[in-house]
Every structure is written in structure tokens, then in C-alpha cells.
Design a protein around this motif. Structure first.
Motif, PDB file in Angstrom:
ATOM      1  N   ARG A   1       0.861  -1.274  -0.052  1.00 28.33           N
ATOM      2  CA  ARG A   1       0.131  -0.072  -0.184  1.00 28.33           C
ATOM      3  C   ARG A   1       0.993   1.399  -0.114  1.00 28.33           C
ATOM      4  O   ARG A   1       0.598   2.168  -0.768  1.00 28.33           O
TER       5      ARG A   1
ATOM      6  N   VAL B   1       2.154  -6.652  -6.214  1.00 24.74           N
ATOM      7  CA  VAL B   1       1.996  -5.067  -6.318  1.00 24.74           C
ATOM      8  C   VAL B   1       3.006  -4.567  -7.289  1.00 24.74           C
ATOM      9  O   VAL B   1       2.605  -3.772  -8.323  1.00 24.74           O
TER      10      VAL B   1
ATOM     11  N   ARG C   1      -2.814 -11.226  -2.537  1.00 27.18           N
ATOM     12  CA  ARG C   1      -4.274 -11.519  -2.763  1.00 27.18           C
ATOM     13  C   ARG C   1      -4.063 -11.696  -4.459  1.00 27.18           C
ATOM     14  O   ARG C   1      -3.397 -11.267  -5.169  1.00 27.18           O
TER      15      ARG C   1
ATOM     16  N   ILE D   1      -7.436  -2.266  -5.288  1.00 22.45           N
ATOM     17  CA  ILE D   1      -6.752  -1.424  -4.219  1.00 22.45           C
ATOM     18  C   ILE D   1      -5.842  -0.362  -4.716  1.00 22.45           C
ATOM     19  O   ILE D   1      -5.964   0.899  -4.238  1.00 22.45           O
ATOM     20  N   ARG D   2      -5.053  -0.777  -5.687  1.00 22.10           N
ATOM     21  CA  ARG D   2      -4.410   0.061  -6.469  1.00 22.10           C
ATOM     22  C   ARG D   2      -5.200   1.504  -6.800  1.00 22.10           C
ATOM     23  O   ARG D   2      -4.823   2.607  -6.795  1.00 22.10           O
TER      24      ARG D   2
ATOM     25  N   GLU E   1      -7.899  -8.166  -7.209  1.00 25.21           N
ATOM     26  CA  GLU E   1      -8.064  -7.311  -5.977  1.00 25.21           C
ATOM     27  C   GLU E   1      -7.025  -6.460  -5.595  1.00 25.21           C
ATOM     28  O   GLU E   1      -7.428  -5.159  -5.353  1.00 25.21           O
ATOM     29  N   VAL E   2      -5.713  -6.760  -6.240  1.00 27.10           N
ATOM     30  CA  VAL E   2      -4.657  -5.913  -6.086  1.00 27.10           C
ATOM     31  C   VAL E   2      -4.890  -4.547  -6.980  1.00 27.10           C
ATOM     32  O   VAL E   2      -4.725  -3.420  -6.765  1.00 27.10           O
TER      33      VAL E   2
ATOM     34  N   PRO F   1      -2.647  -5.581  -0.034  1.00 25.02           N
ATOM     35  CA  PRO F   1      -2.368  -6.512  -1.045  1.00 25.02           C
ATOM     36  C   PRO F   1      -1.814  -7.857  -1.157  1.00 25.02           C
ATOM     37  O   PRO F   1      -2.121  -8.734  -1.991  1.00 25.02           O
TER      38      PRO F   1
END
Length: 129
Positions: free
Chosen positions: A14, A47, A105, A113-114, A109-110, A102
Motif C-alpha cells: 500500500r 504489487v 491477494r 486497491i491500486r 483485488e490488488v 494486497p
């Protein structure tokens, strides 16, 4: 020019995404840093992958430990899941973002979040001017 410090637990997801996306949104008007209370050895692979989709390479970044000195450099401290481990420094503006971690995941889903982070950092950069 403001300095924004993004903090999460491992500085491997994150906070790394936040720093990179804020740097892009601020376009040189503000500085960004990131750190973690218990840094991982590397940025999470999922990520790195979703950030590459935006032409942002996080593969060479190394998570770093949050120190009081680092927090003192910031005008704004954005916390994401570090709880009581984040130092409180009087006179700093603190913002807490509730975001899922993240790590591990699925990519879909990542990406969500991004994209959530991207909207938040754009709003923060616009607010700071």
C-alpha cells in the motif's frame, strides 16, 4: 512544497503504491516518502505486477523502516494499517486510510486497491495544490 509520508506495516504494498502514484499525481509540486513499521525484504510481487500495468516500476524499491526522523521530515503522514506502531509527532497532519493489505491477494483485488489508492492520492495532491 509539502512532503507526504505514506506508512503501512511492511512498506511492500500500500505505501509503495501510494508513494509512486502520489509522485505521479503531484508532478513535482510535492515530495513523497514511504516506510513501514516492520519492513519486508522486497515489494510484494503482485504489487510490482499491477503497478507495471501503469508503467510504474517498483521492482527496484527496497522497503524501509519507519523512524521518528523520517516522520519528522513529513508535513502529512498517511497511515494504512500500522496502528499504534506509527509515531505521533505534534504539529504533523495525520490521515488514516483503511485499505486492505494486497499481499497474497489475487491480481484483480490488488488492482482495485491500486485504483482506490490512485483516487485518494489524486485528491490529496489536488488539496495540497
Amino acid at each position: 512544497m509539502a512532503t507526504v509520508l505514506f506508512v503501512c506495516r511492511q512498506n511492500a504494498g500500500r505505501s509503495q503504491m501510494s508513494q509512486a502514484l502520489f509522485e505521479r499525481a503531484a508532478d513535482g509540486r510535492h515530495d513523497a516518502l514511504s516506510a513501514g513499521t516492520t519492513p519486508a525484504e522486497h515489494v510484494h510481487p503482485e504489487v510490482v505486477e499491477v503497478m507495471r500495468e501503469l508503467d510504474v516500476d517498483l521492482s527496484g524499491r527496497t522497503p524501509q523502516l519507519l523512524t521518528r526522523e523520517l516522520a519528522e521530515r513529513a508535513d502529512v503522514v498517511v497511515t494504512m494499517g500500522c496502528g499504534d506502531a506509527c509515531p505521533y509527532i505534534p504539529g504533523k497532519r495525520y490521515v488514516d486510510w483503511e485499505l486492505a493489505d494486497p499481499s497474497g491477494r489475487p491480481l484483480e483485488e490488488v488492482r482495485r486497491i491500486r485504483d482506490d489508492i490512485a483516487g485518494r492520492v489524486r485528491a490529496l495532491a489536488a488539496e495540497l495544490g
